[in-house]
Design a protein around this motif. Structure first.
Motif, short mmCIF file in Angstrom:
data_model
loop_
_atom_site.label_atom_id
_atom_site.label_comp_id
_atom_site.label_asym_id
_atom_site.label_seq_id
_atom_site.Cartn_x
_atom_site.Cartn_y
_atom_site.Cartn_z
N LYS A 53 0.95 -1.66 0.24
CA LYS A 53 0.09 -0.13 0.33
C LYS A 53 1.61 1.49 0.31
N SER A 54 1.89 1.42 1.01
CA SER A 54 2.65 2.34 0.42
C SER A 54 3.67 2.52 0.03
N GLY A 55 3.13 1.38 -1.70
CA GLY A 55 4.44 1.82 -2.68
C GLY A 55 5.21 1.05 -2.93
N ASP A 56 5.47 0.47 -2.41
CA ASP A 56 6.75 -0.67 -2.68
C ASP A 56 6.50 -1.15 -3.29
N VAL A 57 7.36 -2.00 -4.30
CA VAL A 57 7.54 -3.00 -5.94
C VAL A 57 8.29 -3.93 -5.37
N ARG A 58 8.23 -5.13 -4.78
CA ARG A 58 9.61 -6.64 -5.02
C ARG A 58 9.39 -7.28 -5.99
N GLU A 59 10.00 -7.87 -6.51
CA GLU A 59 10.00 -8.80 -7.86
C GLU A 59 9.48 -10.48 -7.59
N VAL A 60 9.24 -10.96 -8.02
CA VAL A 60 8.47 -11.72 -7.28
C VAL A 60 9.56 -13.02 -8.99
N THR A 61 10.61 -13.88 -8.14
CA THR A 61 11.12 -14.89 -9.21
C THR A 61 10.05 -15.99 -9.94
N ALA A 62 10.60 -16.29 -10.65
CA ALA A 62 9.99 -17.76 -10.97
C ALA A 62 9.64 -18.79 -10.68
N GLY A 63 9.23 -19.66 -9.75
CA GLY A 63 9.05 -20.73 -9.19
C GLY A 63 8.01 -21.73 -9.27
N PRO A 64 8.13 -23.06 -8.35
CA PRO A 64 7.10 -23.32 -8.47
C PRO A 64 6.31 -22.72 -6.83
N LYS A 65 4.88 -23.37 -7.28
CA LYS A 65 3.98 -22.03 -6.80
C LYS A 65 4.55 -21.76 -4.56
N ASN A 66 4.87 -23.50 -4.42
CA ASN A 66 5.86 -23.09 -3.30
C ASN A 66 6.53 -21.96 -2.61
N GLU A 67 7.51 -21.85 -3.53
CA GLU A 67 8.92 -20.33 -3.98
C GLU A 67 8.04 -19.59 -4.00
N VAL A 68 6.84 -19.36 -4.61
CA VAL A 68 5.56 -18.08 -4.63
C VAL A 68 5.41 -17.89 -4.05
N ALA A 69 4.42 -18.62 -2.70
CA ALA A 69 4.31 -17.93 -1.73
C ALA A 69 5.08 -17.97 -0.58
N ALA A 70 5.89 -18.49 -0.51
CA ALA A 70 7.44 -17.86 0.61
C ALA A 70 7.40 -16.42 0.10
N GLN A 71 7.85 -16.15 -1.09
CA GLN A 71 7.75 -15.00 -1.33
C GLN A 71 6.82 -13.42 -1.16
N ILE A 72 5.69 -14.41 -0.79
CA ILE A 72 4.98 -13.64 -0.31
C ILE A 72 4.90 -13.56 1.17
N ILE A 73 4.59 -14.63 1.57
CA ILE A 73 4.06 -14.89 3.58
C ILE A 73 5.86 -13.90 3.67
N GLU A 74 6.55 -14.23 3.02
CA GLU A 74 8.43 -12.89 3.74
C GLU A 74 7.73 -11.70 3.38
N ALA A 75 7.03 -10.85 2.28
CA ALA A 75 6.37 -9.93 2.04
C ALA A 75 5.73 -9.23 3.53
N LEU A 76 4.98 -10.02 3.99
CA LEU A 76 4.02 -10.37 4.77
C LEU A 76 4.70 -9.88 6.20
N GLU A 77 5.50 -10.92 6.22
CA GLU A 77 6.45 -10.46 7.46
C GLU A 77 7.09 -9.50 7.91
N GLU A 78 7.23 -8.62 6.98
CA GLU A 78 7.58 -7.25 6.96
C GLU A 78 6.52 -6.58 7.07
N ILE A 79 5.92 -6.13 7.46
CA ILE A 79 4.73 -5.35 7.63
C ILE A 79 3.74 -6.03 8.78
N LEU A 80 3.96 -7.12 9.06
CA LEU A 80 3.31 -7.55 9.95
C LEU A 80 3.41 -7.11 11.20
#
Ligand code: CTP
Length: 410
Positions: A383-410
């Motif tokens: 929401k604050s405007g940050d953008v991070r690229e998500v590298t292609a990979g199996p859905k678990n690895e994409v999921a891990a990147q989303i959860i890592e982004a989430l951990e930063e704002i929790l």
């Protein structure tokens, strides 16, 4: 071509040892160099010949075989990943105590690579304070101890303690090998995730639906559960998918059912993720009996559609109106393409503002792909405007990147 990884599959002595055979095959199918190290008691369940045939490498259980090769040191030193499945209560106790009294425990003492343990035992043994203390010790040392699955155990009983399915273990282990940590950062958090597609009834046999498989939502649930969260999945129509260890599934069919379930289960959630493909429209009326082709009233020729509620926007409005827990984080999904004047990212920026969610995972489905990289899966916007690229990979690895982004704002 990806580099071949050297993977040590440890097998401790439990009835689930037979499932290690599927795990070994899974790693072999992706071309990895697999070394099986069973404990002596594991060989009571599966023979050495089976492990040698499946892995294509020699198998020993004690440090006194192949002494000239110093195998107990070499295997651990050269490994890129060690996965032990099943890990019994006794084996974890020995590792926690730093013992090296057989080849597998000695290998773990030597290994500096990621280590993943997949426990399997009876519920009482898993819940025993001694086992739980050992698991906590192992986790504090950076070892990934997966949550066991809930379900049928040997005999009539059922509960937590079942070995996670071999395919799930392999995917989670690869996620760890790819550099994602499955540490317990979501312990004590409640996470609600929608997954799959909704089906909007036309009559008792027909519906309007979409092709969503639900895999991304389930992968998010899997990663969140292994990071210690209490996970509820609100699932529409999905492919046949294994329930992530410890997660709870609430089945729904239509968008309106999904809305109700999401609002109910999100009330005390810390994180709400809308990964489902919600049908934007539904038939205005649902016929109570099967519609007939070519009938005089033309009911099948023309189906009037009405708009479905926007669940994501409602969740955001509910939070801001005090219905959800204060500070709850809400994550949305979008699949975007660019056009002549806007990139997929431009559209994603508009969408996160429109929806009001904290994070938006945008899959870039343009043919040319933004940033000109074929490996680019998409991006996570905040929401604050940050953008991070998500590298292609199996859905678990994409999921891990989303959860890592989430951990930063929790
Ligand atoms: N979503 C929702 N309820 C709907 C439609 C979508 O909660 N009725 C959620 C999806 O789960 C997803 C996000 O909204 O997290 C974005 O979905 P998308 O289909 O891209 O959004 P739309 O608002 O339908 O936008 P578009 O016009 O681009 O399809």
């Amino acid at each position: 071509m990806e580099r071949q990884s050297k993977i040590v599959v440890g097998v401790a002595g439990g009835i689930a040892a037979y499932k290690a055979c599927h795990l070994i095959r899974n790693f072999k199918e992706t071309g990895d160099d697999v070394w099986v190290v069973p404990t002596a008691s594991a060989l009571n369940f599966v023979g050495k010949a089976t492990f040698e045939a499946l892995s294509g490498n020699p198998v020993s259980t004690t440090v006194f075989e192949a002494v000239d090769e110093v195998r107990h040191v070499k295997i651990g030193q050269e490994a890129d990943l060690v996965v032990v499945a099943p890990a019994t209560a006794d084996f974890m106790a020995r590792v926690a105590a730093g013992r090296g009294d057989d080849l597998l425990s000695a290998t773990l003492l030597v290994a500096t690579c990621p280590v993943v343990l997949a426990p399997a035992m009876h519920t009482e043994m898993w819940l025993n304070p001694a086992t739980q203390a050992n698991v906590a010790t192992l986790r504090s040392r950076g070892i990934t101890v997966l949550e066991p699955a809930h379900g049928r155990l040997t005999g009539k009983d059922s509960g937590p303690g079942r070995l996670t399915e071999p395919e799930q273990i392999a995917e989670l282990a690869r996620t760890v090998l790819a550099g994602h940590r499955l540490d317990r950062t979501l312990e004590g958090k409640k996470v609600v995730i929608s997954a799959g597609g909704t089906q909007e009834a036309i009559d008792p046999v027909r519906y309007v639906g979409n092709r969503s498989s639900g895999k991304q939502g389930f992968a998010l649930a899997e990663i969140a559960a292994h990071k210690g969260a209490e996970v509820t999945i609100v699932a529409g129509a999905t492919d046949k998918l294994d329930c992530p260890s410890g997660a709870r599934i609430v089945k729904v069919v239509s968008a309106r059912e999904m809305r109700e379930a999401m609002l109910e289960h999100s009330a005390d959630a810390d994180v709400v993720i809308m990964a489902a493909a919600v049908a934007d429209y539904r038939p205005e009326t649902v016929a109570s009996s099967k519609l007939k082709k070519g009938a005089a009233d033309n009911q099948l020729d023309t189906i009037n559609l009405v708009e479905n509620p926007d669940i994501l926007r409602e969740l955001v409005a509910t939070r801001d109106g005090g219905g959800l827990k204060e500070g709850a984080k809400i994550v949305g999904f979008a699949a975007e393409t660019g056009d002549e004047t806007h990139s997929a990212l431009d559209f994603a920026r508009i969408k996160i503002q429109k929806k009001g969610c904290d994070l938006l995972m945008c899959n870039d489905v343009s043919e040319g792909k933004v940033f000109g990289k074929s490996s680019n899966e998409g991006f996570i916007l905040s929401k604050s405007g940050d953008v991070r690229e998500v590298t292609a990979g199996p859905k678990n690895e994409v999921a891990a990147q989303i959860i890592e982004a989430l951990e930063e704002i929790l």
